[in-house]
Design an enzyme around this catalytic site. Structure first.
Site, PDB file in Angstrom:
ATOM      1  N   SER A  72       0.664  -1.224   0.204  1.00 30.00           N
ATOM      2  CA  SER A  72       0.334  -0.350   0.224  1.00 30.00           C
ATOM      3  C   SER A  72       1.092   1.626  -0.206  1.00 30.00           C
ATOM      4  CB  SER A  72      -1.185  -0.106   1.555  1.00 30.00           C
ATOM      5  OG  SER A  72      -2.243  -1.079   1.764  1.00 30.00           O
ATOM      6  N   THR A  86       1.799 -10.950 -11.006  1.00 35.44           N
ATOM      7  CA  THR A  86       0.814 -11.248 -12.080  1.00 35.44           C
ATOM      8  C   THR A  86       1.566 -11.865 -13.203  1.00 35.44           C
ATOM      9  OG1 THR A  86      -1.352 -10.719 -10.906  1.00 35.44           O
ATOM     10  CG2 THR A  86      -1.037 -11.570 -13.337  1.00 35.44           C
ATOM     11  N   ARG A 107     -34.259 -26.106  -4.691  1.00 39.34           N
ATOM     12  CA  ARG A 107     -34.093 -26.958  -3.456  1.00 39.34           C
ATOM     13  C   ARG A 107     -35.080 -27.746  -3.064  1.00 39.34           C
ATOM     14  NH1 ARG A 107     -31.632 -30.548  -1.373  1.00 39.34           N
ATOM     15  NH2 ARG A 107     -30.999 -30.315   0.681  1.00 39.34           N
ATOM     16  N   GLY A 119     -24.860 -26.987   3.527  1.00 35.84           N
ATOM     17  CA  GLY A 119     -23.544 -28.010   2.953  1.00 35.84           C
ATOM     18  C   GLY A 119     -23.381 -28.327   1.051  1.00 35.84           C
ATOM     19  N   GLU A 121      -4.550  -4.336  -6.018  1.00 41.24           N
ATOM     20  CA  GLU A 121      -5.249  -2.117  -6.003  1.00 41.24           C
ATOM     21  C   GLU A 121      -5.826  -1.422  -4.900  1.00 41.24           C
ATOM     22  OE1 GLU A 121      -5.492  -0.505  -8.747  1.00 41.24           O
ATOM     23  OE2 GLU A 121      -3.925  -1.988 -10.120  1.00 41.24           O
ATOM     24  N   THR A 165      -6.043  -1.788  -0.578  1.00 37.91           N
ATOM     25  CA  THR A 165      -7.248  -2.865   0.260  1.00 37.91           C
ATOM     26  C   THR A 165      -7.960  -1.908   0.693  1.00 37.91           C
ATOM     27  OG1 THR A 165      -5.962  -2.113   2.348  1.00 37.91           O
ATOM     28  CG2 THR A 165      -4.503  -3.371   1.406  1.00 37.91           C
TER      29      THR A 165
END
Length: 408
Positions: free
Chosen positions: A136, A164, A292, A365, A388, A390
């Site tokens: 940061s 990356t 469900r 679950g 980018e 926090t």
């Protein structure tokens, strides 16, 4: 200046639907496999290159969309497919934007094609900024670049982290300090060409989420690059350093505020990534709740579930609107007088974490298992509140912008 609108035009809708189809048909079916493998999904990147998604031309078209909605729309759809794979596809863009923003026409024409390669020989690039002791606090970079005038070379030493594509990239763009007394204004960016001696991959991180995206340390030990690899050139750098020294003497805080404004403009894109992941988790939870059955009826008939879904959708739509507003402001040169870029990133990032957690709860679950994608989406969503800047840094930027206090 383009009018602010919440309605995509026909061309934007066509691009959105095309990206959504790729995300649904190519990215999403591969997501679980590459998450488990924790490897760069080269076959998926190659498919993206074949259809034109993995290319500078595509991102340039979205970036220069006068409405500002091209990039957030693209990010939302790709990250709806899967965050790890999407980051592998768009990660090279970080380095490419670095060259576009700071490089000469010759540097742009020389290096950006080498970042992408082509559909038959895909390459990636890495943008190396963060360091073990400077995340940061970008003004505290320790990586140094020293000019060797006799050889017209820059000598770079230091360690970068959280990069990356770090170490596997064909081209690395490295941010280094050339004048420590100027803080972030004493930084410059350098191209490190393929095969340059002294650049090695350090630790590859085994991450909680976005596992399909390669993240590693990059070690620079006596790396020498030609003077032509300084982005923008030495004459431009010398002029910029001279202006920064003068401004620092006149009032250092103004220098720091200008530096922070640069980061503020890039944050809505991360917000759009978070919106994509949140939307994906919400859609899984909604479909599950409608099918469900418990106690003889779909669980969406239960107020506890229905209200959660209502809140999830509301938060996602609100996050998207903040991202779109900030993106429109950025492309149309509107100043972020209330840190609107940080607002969009903060709210969207926190929404992704919250919505994906609620999706797990709705699935019960099943949501806790890898048989369903929401547990992966929840793991992936954690990154948005970290990279980018926090969430704590976003709040600091917003608060200090509103109060008029200096942003250090």
């Amino acid at each position: 200046m383009a009018e602010f609108t919440m309605e995509l035009n026909d061309e934007q809708k066509e691009v959105r639907d095309w990206l959504h189809g790729f995300a649904a048909d190519v990215i999403r079916p591969a997501a679980a496999e590459w998450d488990e493998r924790e490897e760069t999904p080269w076959p998926v990147i190659q498919e993206a290159a074949k259809v034109g998604i993995y290319s500078l031309d595509f991102y340039a078209q979205q970036y220069f969309d006068p409405t500002g909605l091209g990039i957030p729309m693209a990010m939302e759809e790709l990250f709806w497919g899967d965050a790890g794979i999407a980051l592998s596809i768009v990660g090279t863009g970080l380095a490419a934007v670095g060259v576009l923003a700071n490089g000469t026409e010759e540097q742009i024409g020389t290096w950006i094609p080498q970042m992408y390669g082509d559909a038959s020989d895909v390459k990636v690039a890495a943008f190396c900024s963060s360091e073990p002791d400077a995340g940061s606090d970008v003004a505290s970079l320790r990586t140094r670049a020293v000019y060797d005038e006799a050889k017209d070379e820059w000598v770079i030493n230091g360690t970068k982290t959280w990069a990356t594509n770090g170490g596997i990239a064909n081209v690395h763009v490295v941010v280094a300090c050339v004048d420590p007394e100027l803080g972030s204004k004493g930084h410059a960016s350098f191209i490190v060409p393929p095969g340059t001696p002294g650049l090695t991959q350090g630790q590859k991180f085994k991450k909680h989420g976005i596992r399909a995206s390669h993240t590693a340390e990059v070690v620079l030990d006596g790396v020498r690059v030609p003077g032509s690899c300084l982005l923008g050139g030495k004459e431009k750098l010398d002029e910029r350093l001279a202006r920064a020294r003068e401004k620092a003497r006149a009032g250092g805080e103004r220098v720091k505020n200008a530096a922070m404004a640069t980061f503020e403009a890039s944050r809505p894109a991360v917000g759009a990534m978070a919106v994509g992941t949140a939307r994906a988790a919400y859609e899984v939870a909604l479909d599950y709740a409608k099918t469900r059955e418990q106690f003889g009826r779909p669980i969406i008939d239960n107020q506890g579930v229905a209200f959660q879904l209502a809140d999830m959708r509301t938060q996602i739509d609100a996050a998207r609107l903040l991202v779109w507003r900030a993106s429109w402001m950025a492309v149309n040169g509107k100043p972020f007088t209330a840190a609107e870029g940080s607002m969009s990133k903060l709210f969207a990032s926190e929404t992704a974490k919250k919505v994906s957690a609620q999706a797990i709860q709705i699935l019960g679950g099943n949501g806790y298992t890898r048989e369903y994608p929401v547990e992966r989406m929840h793991r992936d969503s954690a990154i948005y509140t970290i990279f980018e800047g926090t969430s704590e840094i976003q709040r600091l930027v917003i608060a200090r912008t509103l109060s008029g206090m200096p942003i250090r």
